[in-house]
Design an enzyme around this catalytic site. Sequence first.
Site, PDB file in Angstrom:
ATOM      1  N   SER A  95       0.945  -1.195   0.092  1.00  0.00           N
ATOM      2  CA  SER A  95       0.043  -0.002   0.130  1.00  0.00           C
ATOM      3  C   SER A  95       0.987   1.429   0.090  1.00  0.00           C
ATOM      4  CB  SER A  95      -0.719   0.025   1.397  1.00  0.00           C
ATOM      5  OG  SER A  95      -1.713   1.328   1.422  1.00  0.00           O
TER       6      SER A  95
ATOM      7  N   TYR B 273      -0.641  -0.423  10.103  1.00  0.00           N
ATOM      8  CA  TYR B 273      -0.799  -0.927   8.447  1.00  0.00           C
ATOM      9  C   TYR B 273       0.436  -0.474   7.655  1.00  0.00           C
ATOM     10  CZ  TYR B 273      -3.530  -1.033   3.983  1.00  0.00           C
ATOM     11  OH  TYR B 273      -4.323  -1.181   2.843  1.00  0.00           O
TER      12      TYR B 273
ATOM     13  N   LYS C   1       2.488  -3.287   5.747  1.00  0.00           N
ATOM     14  CA  LYS C   1       2.542  -3.169   4.022  1.00  0.00           C
ATOM     15  C   LYS C   1       4.169  -2.997   3.813  1.00  0.00           C
ATOM     16  CE  LYS C   1      -1.568  -3.826   3.137  1.00  0.00           C
ATOM     17  NZ  LYS C   1      -1.996  -5.062   2.465  1.00  0.00           N
TER      18      LYS C   1
HETATM   19  N1  NAD Z   1      -8.767  -0.793  -1.456  1.00  0.00           N
HETATM   20  C1  NAD Z   1      -7.835  -0.101  -1.633  1.00  0.00           C
HETATM   21  O1  NAD Z   1      -7.749   1.129  -2.188  1.00  0.00           O
HETATM   22  C2  NAD Z   1      -6.415  -0.561  -1.125  1.00  0.00           C
HETATM   23  C3  NAD Z   1      -5.388   0.413  -0.834  1.00  0.00           C
HETATM   24  C4  NAD Z   1      -4.209  -0.290  -0.297  1.00  0.00           C
HETATM   25  C5  NAD Z   1      -4.076  -1.485  -0.334  1.00  0.00           C
HETATM   26  N2  NAD Z   1      -5.098  -2.304  -0.035  1.00  0.00           N
HETATM   27  C6  NAD Z   1      -4.874  -3.724   0.351  1.00  0.00           C
HETATM   28  O2  NAD Z   1      -5.627  -4.680  -0.808  1.00  0.00           O
HETATM   29  C7  NAD Z   1      -6.092  -5.592   0.033  1.00  0.00           C
HETATM   30  C8  NAD Z   1      -7.724  -5.749  -0.307  1.00  0.00           C
HETATM   31  O3  NAD Z   1      -8.116  -4.686   0.047  1.00  0.00           O
HETATM   32  P1  NAD Z   1      -9.911  -4.446  -0.086  1.00  0.00           P
HETATM   33  O4  NAD Z   1     -10.055  -2.860  -0.328  1.00  0.00           O
HETATM   34  O5  NAD Z   1     -10.499  -5.453  -1.144  1.00  0.00           O
HETATM   35  O6  NAD Z   1     -10.417  -4.808   1.452  1.00  0.00           O
HETATM   36  P2  NAD Z   1     -11.896  -5.690   1.850  1.00  0.00           P
HETATM   37  O7  NAD Z   1     -11.931  -5.109   3.204  1.00  0.00           O
HETATM   38  O8  NAD Z   1     -12.810  -5.449   0.843  1.00  0.00           O
HETATM   39  O9  NAD Z   1     -11.633  -7.125   1.765  1.00  0.00           O
HETATM   40  C9  NAD Z   1     -10.725  -7.688   2.568  1.00  0.00           C
HETATM   41  C10 NAD Z   1     -11.188  -9.098   2.912  1.00  0.00           C
HETATM   42  O10 NAD Z   1     -10.139  -9.708   3.870  1.00  0.00           O
HETATM   43  C11 NAD Z   1     -10.828 -10.667   4.777  1.00  0.00           C
HETATM   44  N3  NAD Z   1     -10.010 -10.804   6.063  1.00  0.00           N
HETATM   45  C12 NAD Z   1      -9.724 -10.175   6.791  1.00  0.00           C
HETATM   46  N4  NAD Z   1      -9.018 -10.582   7.778  1.00  0.00           N
HETATM   47  C13 NAD Z   1      -8.739 -12.057   7.214  1.00  0.00           C
HETATM   48  C14 NAD Z   1      -8.052 -13.118   7.849  1.00  0.00           C
HETATM   49  N5  NAD Z   1      -7.496 -12.984   9.107  1.00  0.00           N
HETATM   50  N6  NAD Z   1      -8.302 -14.199   7.105  1.00  0.00           N
HETATM   51  C15 NAD Z   1      -8.680 -14.224   5.910  1.00  0.00           C
HETATM   52  N7  NAD Z   1      -9.624 -13.257   5.374  1.00  0.00           N
HETATM   53  C16 NAD Z   1      -9.649 -11.960   6.093  1.00  0.00           C
HETATM   54  C17 NAD Z   1     -12.044  -9.651   4.988  1.00  0.00           C
HETATM   55  O11 NAD Z   1     -13.107 -10.566   5.716  1.00  0.00           O
HETATM   56  C18 NAD Z   1     -12.347  -9.113   3.611  1.00  0.00           C
HETATM   57  O12 NAD Z   1     -13.538  -9.855   2.810  1.00  0.00           O
HETATM   58  C19 NAD Z   1      -5.845  -5.466   1.513  1.00  0.00           C
HETATM   59  O13 NAD Z   1      -4.517  -6.080   1.808  1.00  0.00           O
HETATM   60  C20 NAD Z   1      -5.730  -4.130   1.672  1.00  0.00           C
HETATM   61  O14 NAD Z   1      -4.691  -3.684   2.582  1.00  0.00           O
HETATM   62  C21 NAD Z   1      -6.535  -1.878  -0.461  1.00  0.00           C
END
Ligand code: NAD
Length: 315
Positions: free
Chosen positions: A161, A174, A178
């Site tokens: 991230s 976080y 990351k």
């Molecule tokens: N959305 C963004 O703009 C963004 C930006 C930077 C990084 N990210 C990264 O991308 C990834 C996905 O993010 P997203 O926005 O789709 O999030 P989201 O919250 O929509 O999805 C994350 C999923 O992970 C699951 N989860 C959480 N803890 C868990 C565990 N211990 N075991 C198994 N599953 C688990 C949750 O139930 C959830 O469904 C993450 O790693 C996030 O940090 C996202």
Amino acid sequence: MAEQHQDVGTANGMNGKVAVVTGSGRGIGREIALQLVKQGVSVVINDVGVSLDGKGEDSGPAMELVREIEAMGGKAVASTASVAEWESARSIIALATDTFGRLDYVVNNAGILRDKIFHQMSPEDYEAVIKVHLMGSFYVSRAAAEIFRKQESGAFVHMSSTSGLIGSIGQANYASAKMGIVGLSRSLSLEMARFNVRSNCIAPSAFSRMIESVPGATPEQQAANLEMRRARTRPEQIAPVAVYLLGDDAKDISGQIIGVRGNELYLYSQPRPMRILQNSEGWTMDRLREQVGEGWKKSFVPLERTRDVFPWQAQ
Ligand SMILES: NC(=O)c1ccc[n+]([C@@H]2O[C@H](COP(=O)([O-])OP(=O)(O)OC[C@H]3O[C@@H](n4cnc5c(N)ncnc54)[C@H](O)[C@@H]3O)[C@@H](O)[C@H]2O)c1
């Protein structure tokens, strides 16, 4: 969101392969799983189904996506095990080999947020985020590495991230996780190259429930900002890059960090010395003041946040 998904074309060498995508019940992981299925990949849909801050459990998101994939004619199996414990993470990998007989790709995507300004961040808030993102990525990768090493093939994609790569406020837990993932991926790419195993990071920006939690200035600005981001930065725009990095088309790409935001891609730099000094007589305060404080002044990386580095809206 049930948008019309654009056809992203066919990736080379993916048909019949098997993937584990963690946290794929929702958001970005869900879209990666769906696009892998469209390439003929069988997928373990792993999602413990927690709230954004990592509380509760719900098998619904993983089960529903498996049903959706089966209705499309694809192959998937649900895992509701947590990535954040060693044994449970191993069970996610074992489910892939038990169900589909092999494992080729791992996407470490599961995540939670516990944002707090640093001086108020509790050890629990810090540890919970490290456990899911960093330890979880290690546990899952470590279990998969045994298989990848033996079969002399495999690919990892991990979600990093800009919060870590660049900086953000209230996310020390976080950001630490990351950046740790970047180190994990780099080590994997170096150590496993001789087994024909690759590892890359994506720094995504996509509208999901994670983004909804980021505060705007006023409720109106926040609503407008969220609406614009929902339209311009969608999880399904991240997914083709993850699919590409896993497949044979990216056979020469490893140890890299690629940013994806809407239709924009970025190749991130990785730390290397920018300026070098040597002084045979050693360093005194006067020399440091002159050569570091003054001499390097223009080279210091400013205290910027992600929004300072990306002042334009995603196109
Ligand atoms: N959305 C963004 O703009 C963004 C930006 C930077 C990084 N990210 C990264 O991308 C990834 C996905 O993010 P997203 O926005 O789709 O999030 P989201 O919250 O929509 O999805 C994350 C999923 O992970 C699951 N989860 C959480 N803890 C868990 C565990 N211990 N075991 C198994 N599953 C688990 C949750 O139930 C959830 O469904 C993450 O790693 C996030 O940090 C996202």
